[in-house]
Design a protein around this motif. Structure first.
Motif, mmCIF file in Angstrom:
data_model
loop_
_atom_site.group_PDB
_atom_site.id
_atom_site.type_symbol
_atom_site.label_atom_id
_atom_site.label_comp_id
_atom_site.label_asym_id
_atom_site.label_seq_id
_atom_site.Cartn_x
_atom_site.Cartn_y
_atom_site.Cartn_z
ATOM 1 N N GLY A 8 0.814 -1.195 0.000
ATOM 2 C CA GLY A 8 0.000 0.000 0.000
ATOM 3 C C GLY A 8 0.850 1.247 0.000
ATOM 4 O O GLY A 8 2.058 1.199 -0.212
ATOM 5 N N CYS A 9 0.171 2.359 0.231
ATOM 6 C CA CYS A 9 0.845 3.653 0.207
ATOM 7 C C CYS A 9 1.585 3.886 1.530
ATOM 8 O O CYS A 9 1.587 3.037 2.417
ATOM 9 N N GLN A 10 2.171 5.059 1.670
ATOM 10 C CA GLN A 10 2.962 5.344 2.866
ATOM 11 C C GLN A 10 2.109 5.509 4.115
ATOM 12 O O GLN A 10 2.441 4.987 5.179
ATOM 13 N N CYS A 11 0.981 6.217 3.982
ATOM 14 C CA CYS A 11 0.204 6.553 5.175
ATOM 15 C C CYS A 11 -0.757 5.441 5.583
ATOM 16 O O CYS A 11 -1.303 5.472 6.681
ATOM 17 N N GLY A 12 -0.977 4.471 4.697
ATOM 18 C CA GLY A 12 -1.828 3.343 5.049
ATOM 19 C C GLY A 12 -3.268 3.463 4.603
ATOM 20 O O GLY A 12 -4.068 2.555 4.827
ATOM 21 N N ALA A 13 -3.634 4.583 3.976
ATOM 22 C CA ALA A 13 -5.009 4.748 3.503
ATOM 23 C C ALA A 13 -5.323 3.770 2.376
ATOM 24 O O ALA A 13 -6.440 3.268 2.264
ATOM 25 N N VAL A 14 -4.314 3.503 1.534
ATOM 26 C CA VAL A 14 -4.480 2.597 0.395
ATOM 27 C C VAL A 14 -3.779 1.280 0.727
ATOM 28 O O VAL A 14 -2.578 1.256 1.012
ATOM 29 N N PHE A 71 -2.523 7.592 -7.248
ATOM 30 C CA PHE A 71 -1.718 7.914 -6.073
ATOM 31 C C PHE A 71 -2.619 8.359 -4.922
ATOM 32 O O PHE A 71 -3.717 8.882 -5.132
ATOM 33 N N CYS A 72 -2.127 8.126 -3.739
ATOM 34 C CA CYS A 72 -2.897 8.426 -2.528
ATOM 35 C C CYS A 72 -3.062 9.930 -2.370
ATOM 36 O O CYS A 72 -2.096 10.682 -2.450
ATOM 37 N N LYS A 73 -4.305 10.373 -2.125
ATOM 38 C CA LYS A 73 -4.584 11.799 -1.958
ATOM 39 C C LYS A 73 -3.928 12.357 -0.702
ATOM 40 O O LYS A 73 -3.708 13.554 -0.594
ATOM 41 N N THR A 74 -3.659 11.487 0.248
ATOM 42 C CA THR A 74 -3.100 11.958 1.516
ATOM 43 C C THR A 74 -1.580 12.037 1.467
ATOM 44 O O THR A 74 -1.001 13.078 1.759
ATOM 45 N N CYS A 75 -0.926 10.949 1.069
ATOM 46 C CA CYS A 75 0.539 10.915 1.162
ATOM 47 C C CYS A 75 1.215 11.011 -0.206
ATOM 48 O O CYS A 75 2.435 11.175 -0.277
ATOM 49 N N GLY A 76 0.467 10.909 -1.286
ATOM 50 C CA GLY A 76 1.038 11.101 -2.616
ATOM 51 C C GLY A 76 1.731 9.902 -3.208
ATOM 52 O O GLY A 76 2.239 9.987 -4.329
#
Ligand SMILES: [Zn+2]
Length: 117
Positions: A8-14, A71-76
């Motif tokens: 997933g992405c860096q922040c964990g949202a995805v 791409f994740c809206k939060t962490c990019g």
């Protein structure tokens, strides 16, 4: 070797799970991949399951607009992209750098000359 991976992405949202073979990865020198340092592992969309974060994805398309870069809206972080294979089937291009427990330095990717396409 085909293996079950999570990532997933860096922040964990995805977050997603996928069956993929990271030994069959590519690095690409196109205008996007070279900037992001993407290390791409392809798998059929049937072997990919997005567990969370569909609503938190932004989409970017360029060139022929056939690949949906997400791409994740939060962490990019771009952890995967959706596209279509040569035979018309739906494919996922996973950013192998976003897989849990995978050391990208152990992957020896094939170089793909995307800049020339
Ligand atoms: Zn994120």
């Amino acid at each position: 070797m085909q293996q079950m991976h999570s990532g997933g992405c860096q922040c964990g949202a995805v977050r997603f799970q996928a069956i993929a073979d990271t030994a069959e990865s590519i690095s690409c020198n196109c205008s996007r991949c070279r900037r992001l340092g993407l290390l791409l592992t392809f798998t059929p969309s049937s072997a990919f399951r997005l567990e969370q974060g569909e609503d938190n994805l932004s989409e970017y398309k360029f060139n022929k607009h056939v690949i949906s870069h997400l791409f994740c809206k939060t962490c990019g972080v771009q952890s995967f992209a959706r596209g279509v294979g040569p035979d018309g089937s739906e494919m996922i291009a996973i950013n192998a750098r976003c897989l849990d427990g995978v050391d990208a330095d152990t992957i020896n990717p094939k170089k793909f000359n995307g800049a020339a396409v």
